[in-house]
Design an enzyme around this catalytic site. Structure first.
Site, mmCIF file in Angstrom:
data_model
loop_
_atom_site.group_PDB
_atom_site.id
_atom_site.type_symbol
_atom_site.label_atom_id
_atom_site.label_comp_id
_atom_site.label_asym_id
_atom_site.label_seq_id
_atom_site.Cartn_x
_atom_site.Cartn_y
_atom_site.Cartn_z
ATOM 1 N N GLU A 1 1.640 -0.628 -5.094
ATOM 2 C CA GLU A 1 0.648 0.387 -5.433
ATOM 3 C C GLU A 1 1.423 1.695 -5.554
ATOM 4 O OE1 GLU A 1 -3.312 2.686 -3.830
ATOM 5 O OE2 GLU A 1 -1.672 2.291 -2.484
ATOM 6 N N ASP B 1 0.825 -1.203 0.000
ATOM 7 C CA ASP B 1 0.000 0.000 0.000
ATOM 8 C C ASP B 1 0.868 1.266 0.000
ATOM 9 O OD1 ASP B 1 -2.858 0.984 0.596
ATOM 10 O OD2 ASP B 1 -1.716 1.971 2.180
HETATM 11 C C1 NOJ Z 1 -4.335 3.065 -0.684
HETATM 12 C C2 NOJ Z 1 -5.479 2.147 -0.452
HETATM 13 O O1 NOJ Z 1 -5.771 1.469 -1.645
HETATM 14 C C3 NOJ Z 1 -6.615 3.008 0.042
HETATM 15 O O2 NOJ Z 1 -7.806 2.277 0.105
HETATM 16 C C4 NOJ Z 1 -6.246 3.563 1.361
HETATM 17 O O3 NOJ Z 1 -7.255 4.457 1.791
HETATM 18 C C5 NOJ Z 1 -4.922 4.326 1.295
HETATM 19 N N1 NOJ Z 1 -3.937 3.619 0.560
HETATM 20 C C6 NOJ Z 1 -4.373 4.563 2.678
HETATM 21 O O4 NOJ Z 1 -3.921 3.341 3.212
#
Ligand code: NOJ
Ligand code: CA
Length: 546
Positions: free
Chosen positions: A285, A245
């Protein structure tokens, strides 16, 4: 030649073996085939398994409730593994399953080594992994390292004073700003200021996301080793990898905090940890929404895969509009910039954006066209649960607006839709009686039937995950076409962004002399030096060629 062979030859000619035209349905008559099931079994083994896999993102809370409390859980998911297996899924990505106050749907973790009691226990987790592995389905988890929940014991201690042993585990400042440590911005992604006053410590802490998600301070080596240990904990339990993440945001600096060199160095350390466990993988990500290149390092020292959002995830390019430039640019970028060995992770939806159904404005054709891009470009597709049903959006909000794309899975038309015998934690999406697994299975024209066909087409065929990809000149921005090939087979995959039917000339010298449409619509007439491709408005076609 015997009479039998002559008969076979005329049958092949009848089925279309003589010309360069596709005529649908004739692939096996025109092209050599393999035992795709056994090819698939081979591709699932070995270190490159992830390049050939189909991943499926699951929000456990919304997938299947096993005990009637209205909340999906690990045992529920375990009971649906056969559905996933049959769909052709090779790996599941679990959104965070850890204990959490649920201010950001689990991305606010209060214990990295536990399981949210709503979802079950560590034993349920072990049972899920074992049951998945029995079916040759891998399991990766969300690894959320940029921040914890403000309820995590580390933060409780850190905020208690300026002198406690964890005082520097988070990013603290006397002012709601920190000139040497603010990423060049004091704004949070969610909300206004990225700085929140903590009354106990009488200082401000930095949070890129909700105030309940304080950022960890990676300048502190104890944080580095504690978080790498979190990865080891789950790898020891047998998980097959992590979706990392917002991993680019780990370190802050005065002007930048997107994948700065210190963050890259951390990622290399994480990769070393993961490499101690054969066959495990990392997918990034990226916080850069149009260029994932930096996350891939030299192709083997950072991420195995990175989501490459540019072709339509946040902007819906592959769903709508009349111009394929953004799609072309994105794949041009991966072809020209990604290091050797890097693998694209292909998405058209996730828990963060409106569902594919919404992005396609309710138009199935647009949804299928976007899926065709996702499934036929070079890379590893990640489906979002319910995408295969064209799940409609919800209208209830428990956490935030993203809940509209996080509604419970629909298995049938019963009152609880097979998801729960109780009251669902979040109201079902629209048209739940008509668009669910049971109803769509009975309808050959449904989205689920389309996905079953499309996913079957990838099964065992290494060309999709690792074959060469070449963008084809079509003479118009309205039509995007690629040539995919390996030693055994080749395909042309094309989409028409225009509302009108299009016919274009493909000029690649060696497209082959035989074509068979294997998915979608349209026609490909090959001749020496190229071919004529015709697609209906908004349509797509995937043609086996050579
Ligand atoms: C990316 C995640 O996909 C999202 O859902 C989340 O709110 C943020 N990161 C913070 O962790
Ligand atoms: Ca439950």
């Amino acid at each position: 030649m015997s009479r039998a062979s002559l008969g076979l030859l005329s049958l092949l000619v009848f089925l279309g073996g003589c010309g360069g035209d596709d005529d649908g349905g004739s692939e096996s008559a025109k092209f050599p085939e393999k035992d795709w099931a056994s090819e698939a079994a081979k591709l699932q083994e070995g270190p490159d398994w992830y390049r050939h896999a189909l991943f499926y993102e699951v929000f456990v809370r919304s997938y299947q409730d096993s005990n009637g409390d209205g909340i999906g859980d690990l045992a529920g998911l375990t009971s649906k593994l056969d559905y996933l297996k049959e769909l052709g899924i090779d790996a599941i990505w679990l959104m965070p399953i850890f204990p959490t106050p649920f201010k950001d749907s689990g991305y606010d973790i209060s214990d990295y080594r536990g399981v949210n009691p709503d979802y079950g226990t560590l034993a349920d987790f072990d049972a899920l992994v074992a049951a998945a592995h029995e079916r040759k389905i891998r399991v990766i988890m969300d690894l959320v390292l940029n921040h914890t929940s403000n309820q995590h014991a580390w933060f409780t201690e850190s905020r208690s004073s300026k002198t406690n042993p964890k005082a520097d585990w988070y990013v603290w400042s006397d002012t709601p700003s920190a000139p040497d440590n603010g990423c060049g911005t004091d704004s949070a992604v969610f909300g206004d200021s990225a700085w929140q006053l903590d009354p106990t410590r009488n200082q401000f802490y930095f949070h890129r996301f909700y105030p309940e998600q304080p950022d960890l301070n990676y300048e502190n080596p104890e944080v580095v080793s504690a978080t790498l240990d979190v990865a080891r904990f789950w790898l020891d339990k047998g998980v097959d990898g992590f979706r990392c993440d917002v991993i680019g945001l780990l370190y802050e600096s005065a002007t930048e905090c997107d994948l700065i060199p210190k963050t890259q160095a951390y990622i290399r350390e994480l990769r070393k940890v993961v490499d101690e466990y054969p066959g495990r993988v990392l997918v990034a990500e990226p916080s850069n929404l149009t260029d994932a290149t930096g996350y891939l390092g030299n192709g083997s020292d950072m991420f195995h895969m990175a989501f490459h959002f540019g072709y339509g995830y946040f902007w819906g390019f592959s769903f709508g509009g009349h111009d394929a430039s953004a799609i072309t640019d994105t794949f041009q970028k991966s072809l020209s910039q990604f290091p050797p060995g890097a693998q694209d992770a292909l998405v058209i939806g996730s828990h963060d954006v409106p569902r594919a159904y919404s992005a396609a404005q309710g138009d199935d054709t647009r949804h299928r066209r976007a899926a065709a891009i996702q499934l036929s470009m070079k890379g590893t597709p990640f489906l979002y649960y319910g995408e295969e049903l064209a799940l409609r959006p919800g209208s209830e909000k428990v956490v935030d607006l993203r809940d509209y794309a996080r509604t419970p899975m629909l298995w049938n038309a019963d009152p609880g839709h097979g998801f729960t015998t109780g009251k669902p934690w979040l109201a079902f999406g629209q048209e739940a009686d008509a668009f669910n697994v049971t109803a769509e299975d009975a309808d050959p024209a449904s989205m689920l039937s389309f996905y079953r066909d499309a996913l079957a087409l990838r099964r065992g065929r290494a060309v999709w995950g690792t074959g060469e990809m070449e963008l084809l000149e079509t003479g118009t921005k309205r039509v995007f076409a690629v040539y995919r090939s390996d030693d055994f087979m080749a395909y042309v995959s094309a989409v028409n962004m225009s509302e009108e039917a299009e016919s274009v000339e493909l000029t690649r010298p060696d497209l082959g002399s035989r074509a068979a449409r294997v998915l979608g619509e349209g026609k490909l007439a090959l001749r020496s030096g190229g071919g004529t491709l015709s697609l209906p408005g908004q349509g797509f076609g995937i043609f086996r060629v050579k």
